[in-house]
Design an enzyme around this catalytic site. Sequence first.
Site, short mmCIF file in Angstrom:
data_model
loop_
_atom_site.label_atom_id
_atom_site.label_comp_id
_atom_site.label_asym_id
_atom_site.label_seq_id
_atom_site.Cartn_x
_atom_site.Cartn_y
_atom_site.Cartn_z
N CYS A 155 0.84 -1.21 0.00
CA CYS A 155 0.00 0.00 0.00
C CYS A 155 0.87 1.26 0.00
CB CYS A 155 -0.92 0.00 1.22
SG CYS A 155 -2.03 1.41 1.27
N CYS A 203 0.60 4.49 6.95
CA CYS A 203 0.02 4.37 8.30
C CYS A 203 1.01 3.65 9.23
CB CYS A 203 -1.30 3.61 8.23
SG CYS A 203 -2.42 4.25 6.97
N CYS A 261 0.53 -0.05 10.32
CA CYS A 261 0.09 -1.06 9.36
C CYS A 261 1.22 -1.80 8.68
CB CYS A 261 -0.79 -0.40 8.30
SG CYS A 261 -1.43 -1.61 7.12
N CYS A 300 -16.85 -8.70 5.26
CA CYS A 300 -16.10 -7.47 5.01
C CYS A 300 -14.91 -7.77 4.10
CB CYS A 300 -15.59 -6.88 6.32
SG CYS A 300 -16.85 -6.74 7.58
N CYS A 351 -19.60 -5.39 3.37
CA CYS A 351 -18.86 -4.21 3.83
C CYS A 351 -17.55 -4.16 3.07
CB CYS A 351 -18.61 -4.32 5.34
SG CYS A 351 -17.64 -2.95 6.01
N CYS A 372 -19.06 2.06 8.79
CA CYS A 372 -18.31 1.34 9.80
C CYS A 372 -17.07 2.19 10.02
CB CYS A 372 -17.95 -0.05 9.26
SG CYS A 372 -16.86 -0.97 10.36
N ARG A 385 -17.63 -2.62 17.91
CA ARG A 385 -16.95 -3.87 17.52
C ARG A 385 -15.58 -3.98 18.13
NH1 ARG A 385 -16.92 -4.56 11.53
NH2 ARG A 385 -19.03 -5.21 12.00
S1 SF4 Z 1 -4.05 0.93 6.98
FE1 SF4 Z 1 -2.51 -0.14 5.74
S2 SF4 Z 1 -3.64 -0.85 3.95
FE2 SF4 Z 1 -4.90 0.74 4.92
S3 SF4 Z 1 -4.33 2.66 3.94
FE3 SF4 Z 1 -2.99 2.47 5.73
S4 SF4 Z 1 -1.12 1.45 4.96
FE4 SF4 Z 1 -2.74 1.13 3.42
#
Ligand code: SF4
Length: 330
Positions: free
Chosen positions: A70, A74, A77, A114, A145, A205, A277
């Site tokens: 991605c 984040c 993540c 989901c 979802c 959600c 949740r």
């Molecule tokens: S949480 Fe992970 S998968 Fe979702 S946008 Fe952020 S880096 Fe990408």
Amino acid sequence: MTHSTIQLVRSPKQIDADKRSARITRAEVLALFELPFNDLLFRAAQVHRANFDPNAIQRSTLLSIKTGGCEEDCGYCPQSAHHDAGVEATKMMDKDAVVAAAQAAKAAGASRFCMGAAWRGPNARDLEKLVPIIEAVHGLGLETCGTFGLLDEGQAETLRAAGLDYYNHNIDTAPEHYADIIHTRNFDDRIDTLDKARGAGLKLCCGGIVGMGESREQRAGLIAELASMAEPPESVPINHLVAVEGTPLAGVDKLDPFEFVRTIAAARITMPTSFVRLSAGRTQMSDEIQALCFFAGANSIFYGDKLLTTGNPESERDEALFSRLGLRTM
Ligand code: SF4
């Protein structure tokens, strides 16, 4: 905490009466967090009972239909291409494989399926592939979802027309903590996509993650933001950080488990009719902490499959816990 301070927090009835025209302030939510634990849980349990069967839990299954690589960064993540957490990027799963997973989830007792994709947002080709997948899962009689990232104009309408019921898009954390965690988008980008999803008739959600080094006040800020939406999310996932090696948050200080329970209780009290949740992080929680979360008003879990790339307690452990607590599936 004095009696008069406690009175500052509006009752659920008052909140309904206000028709959410007034913001639920951070100070009001913070006052909840600062109640003695037993008082807070008692109050949350009362709100839970007034709005739901307290012994029934909704179960959702989450499938990662496109994992890793991605472009967002984040800090929590392992799927971000910016971090070296050992998650291999995959292509989007084909329709038959997703439908087979949805059928298995339904057979295992899930009522909602989901689908998550590790994108900043879907492009036109992604959307073209998503539409028949959503149509097929919807056709199985499951609620659907999707969590596909930021949406452009018109994309929410396309997803809704395909049969998508819910759009998952978390606000992650308190606005002023956002830039400490994510640098490739900002808090307002999230709100913009949530508005688009709502505008297209999708249910929301939307929740956040705690245990990311935020203060209690910031946890209260996260809950206040969610509870103050013009229409609060129907489903509020409260995630506990899973500190994955190779991500920037790997070494963050651990959150007191009771503080997590307090966050659940504050969500329940301020969003009385939403599903709260218990989401990522259940694997590290003891059965006892999970039981406290259910008492504090959590009434939805992810069940039976992998929670994106982090582990989810095995179905058998959930079955045993439900049986020990006399809980049943909604
Ligand atoms: S949480 Fe992970 S998968 Fe979702 S946008 Fe952020 S880096 Fe990408």
